[in-house]
Design a protein around this motif. Structure first.
Motif, PDB file in Angstrom:
ATOM      1  N   THR A 112     -24.464  31.844   2.816  1.00 18.17           N
ATOM      2  CA  THR A 112     -23.861  33.149   2.532  1.00 18.17           C
ATOM      3  C   THR A 112     -24.000  33.458   1.044  1.00 18.17           C
ATOM      4  O   THR A 112     -24.417  32.613   0.257  1.00 18.17           O
ATOM      5  CB  THR A 112     -22.363  33.163   2.887  1.00 18.17           C
ATOM      6  OG1 THR A 112     -21.637  32.412   1.892  1.00 18.17           O
ATOM      7  CG2 THR A 112     -22.105  32.561   4.257  1.00 18.17           C
ATOM      8  N   LYS A 145     -22.745  40.908  10.126  1.00 17.55           N
ATOM      9  CA  LYS A 145     -24.181  41.094   9.871  1.00 17.55           C
ATOM     10  C   LYS A 145     -24.819  39.742   9.547  1.00 17.55           C
ATOM     11  O   LYS A 145     -24.287  38.965   8.760  1.00 17.55           O
ATOM     12  CB  LYS A 145     -24.401  42.052   8.704  1.00 17.55           C
ATOM     13  CG  LYS A 145     -23.899  43.469   8.971  1.00 17.55           C
ATOM     14  CD  LYS A 145     -24.188  44.389   7.804  1.00 17.55           C
ATOM     15  CE  LYS A 145     -23.726  45.812   8.080  1.00 17.55           C
ATOM     16  NZ  LYS A 145     -24.020  46.733   6.951  1.00 17.55           N
ATOM     17  N   ALA A 146     -25.979  39.512  10.158  1.00 22.36           N
ATOM     18  CA  ALA A 146     -26.715  38.268   9.918  1.00 22.36           C
ATOM     19  C   ALA A 146     -28.165  38.576   9.599  1.00 22.36           C
ATOM     20  O   ALA A 146     -28.749  39.533  10.115  1.00 22.36           O
ATOM     21  CB  ALA A 146     -26.628  37.354  11.133  1.00 22.36           C
ATOM     22  N   TYR A 158     -23.719  41.052  17.319  1.00 23.18           N
ATOM     23  CA  TYR A 158     -23.640  41.198  15.871  1.00 23.18           C
ATOM     24  C   TYR A 158     -24.869  41.960  15.395  1.00 23.18           C
ATOM     25  O   TYR A 158     -25.879  42.052  16.098  1.00 23.18           O
ATOM     26  CB  TYR A 158     -23.526  39.840  15.174  1.00 23.18           C
ATOM     27  CG  TYR A 158     -24.706  38.901  15.399  1.00 23.18           C
ATOM     28  CD1 TYR A 158     -25.754  38.817  14.479  1.00 23.18           C
ATOM     29  CD2 TYR A 158     -24.769  38.090  16.533  1.00 23.18           C
ATOM     30  CE1 TYR A 158     -26.825  37.959  14.682  1.00 23.18           C
ATOM     31  CE2 TYR A 158     -25.839  37.231  16.742  1.00 23.18           C
ATOM     32  CZ  TYR A 158     -26.859  37.172  15.818  1.00 23.18           C
ATOM     33  OH  TYR A 158     -27.926  36.326  16.031  1.00 23.18           O
ATOM     34  N   LYS A 212     -28.191  42.492  13.408  1.00 23.81           N
ATOM     35  CA  LYS A 212     -29.256  41.590  12.975  1.00 23.81           C
ATOM     36  C   LYS A 212     -30.240  42.320  12.067  1.00 23.81           C
ATOM     37  O   LYS A 212     -30.715  43.412  12.402  1.00 23.81           O
ATOM     38  CB  LYS A 212     -30.015  41.032  14.185  1.00 23.81           C
ATOM     39  CG  LYS A 212     -29.141  40.352  15.217  1.00 23.81           C
ATOM     40  CD  LYS A 212     -29.948  40.012  16.462  1.00 23.81           C
ATOM     41  CE  LYS A 212     -29.077  39.430  17.555  1.00 23.81           C
ATOM     42  NZ  LYS A 212     -28.145  40.453  18.125  1.00 23.81           N
ATOM     43  N   GLY A 222     -25.777  40.140   4.473  1.00 17.94           N
ATOM     44  CA  GLY A 222     -25.352  39.377   5.647  1.00 17.94           C
ATOM     45  C   GLY A 222     -25.476  37.893   5.370  1.00 17.94           C
ATOM     46  O   GLY A 222     -25.848  37.482   4.268  1.00 17.94           O
TER      47      GLY A 222
END
Length: 288
Positions: free
Chosen positions: A168, A185-186, A211, A213, A231
Motif C-alpha cells: 500500500t 480499489k486495487a 472491488y 480494479k 489503490g
C-alpha cells in the motif's frame, strides 16, 4: 522425410508460427509450408491446427513431436559419442512469471553461464496457464510456475516458497484501514495472474467479492499507482525488498495459506531431454 523436415516441424511448434519458424531456420515461409504439408501427407494426418491467430500441434502432431525429440536426441548423442566432445551446447527457452524473471533472471543467467557457458538461454514471460500450455505444446522447454500441479506428462522440481504481501501507500496504518475504503480499489495484473487470484481469495475471507480494479501490465506500474495512493496491490516480498525499499510504500503480511506460494520447475518428461535442457535442470535437481 529427412531430419531437416523434423527440424522445421519442431521450429513451427516452438514458435507457433510458420513465418517465425522460417526466420529461425534461415529459409522462406513457402518452404516451411511445403515441408510441413509433405510431412502431413506422408503421415496421413494434420500436424497443426491453423487459425488466423495461432498455430498449435494436433494430437497427431503431439505424437510425432515425441518421436522427433527421440530422433534428434539420438542424433545428438551419436555426434557427441563419435566426436568425443563433452562440451554441452544448445539453446533452451525457459518461461517465467514476470515477477520471478525480474527477481531471479540475472542470477539464473549467471549460474548457467558459469556451469554451462555454451548453452544459450531465451526467456519468455507469461501467465501461469499460458506457460504450462507452452510447455505441453513444446513451445518452450521448461518453465518456473506456481505449484501445485498434477499433469502426468510433466516432470517437476520444487524450487522453494515465495512470500507474497499486500503493498500500500505509506500512509496506511493497517489492513483494516485499507478495507474500510469505499470504494475499495486495487491495482492488479490481468486476469489469470496468480497474485490477483490470491488477492481475490483473501478479500473473500473478509467478506468482499466486489472491488474496483485498475489493471496494469508491469511491476513498475503497480508500484507507481500504489505509491500514489490510487489503490493497494499484491506482490512478492523479494521484488519489493530488492528493488523498491526507497519508495513511499508499506507492506502487510497475508495469512500463511495465502501468503506463501510454492514455485516449481516443469518440463515434459515423456520425451528425451536435450543435453542443454538436461544441464539446465541439473542446476536445480542437484540442490534438492
Amino acid at each position: 522425410m529427412n531430419t531437416n523436415d523434423l527440424n522445421l516441424f519442431e521450429a513451427v511448434a516452438f514458435h507457433g508460427s510458420f513465418t517465425k519458424a522460417a526466420e529461425s531456420m534461415f529459409t522462406v515461409q513457402s518452404n516451411v509450408t511445403a515441408r510441413i504439408k509433405s510431412l502431413e501427407e506422408e503421415f496421413g494426418a494434420p500436424l497443426f491446427s491453423r487459425t488466423s491467430r495461432k498455430v498449435e500441434l494436433t494430437a497427431a502432431g503431439q505424437t510425432l513431436m515425441q518421436y522427433s525429440k527421440q530422433i534428434n536426441h539420438l542424433i545428438t548423442e551419436a555426434k557427441r559419442s563419435v566426436g568425443k566432445s563433452d562440451v554441452i551446447k544448445g539453446q533452451i527457452k525457459i518461461g517465467f512469471l514476470e515477477t520471478m524473471m525480474t527477481a531471479k533472471g540475472p542470477q539464473i543467467v549467471d549460474e548457467l553461464a558459469r556451469n554451462f557457458p555454451f548453452v544459450d538461454l531465451e526467456f519468455k514471460s507469461a501467465m501461469r496457464e499460458s506457460l504450462i500450455n507452452d510447455v505441453m505444446n513444446f513451445r518452450i522447454d521448461a518453465a518456473f510456475v506456481p505449484g501445485p500441479l498434477d499433469i502426468p506428462e510433466l516432470g517437476q522440481i520444487e524450487i522453494g516458497n515465495e512470500e507474497i504481501m499486500i503493498v500500500t501507500s505509506s500512509n496506511h496504518k493497517s489492513l483494516d484501514d485499507i478495507l474500510k475504503k469505499n470504494p475499495l480499489k486495487a491495482i492488479v495484473f490481468d486476469q489469470g495472474c496468480v497474485f490477483r487470484a490470491r488477492l481475490d481469495a483473501w478479500l473473500v475471507t473478509k467478506g468482499i467479492s466486489q472491488y474496483h480494479k485498475t489493471v496494469m501490465n508491469s511491476i513498475e506500474g503497480v508500484i507507481n499507482f500504489v505509491e500514489s495512493g490510487i489503490g493497494f496491490g499484491i506482490l512478492p516480498s523479494e521484488i519489493i525488498s530488492t528493488f523498491y525499499t526507497g519508495r513511499n510504500i508499506k507492506t502487510f503480511s497475508l495469512p500463511k495459506e495465502l501468503g506463501l506460494m510454492k514455485t516449481i520447475l516443469i518440463f515434459r518428461k515423456d520425451v528425451p531431454l536435450s543435453p542443454a535442457l538436461k544441464a539446465f535442470i541439473s542446476l536445480y535437481d542437484n540442490k534438492k
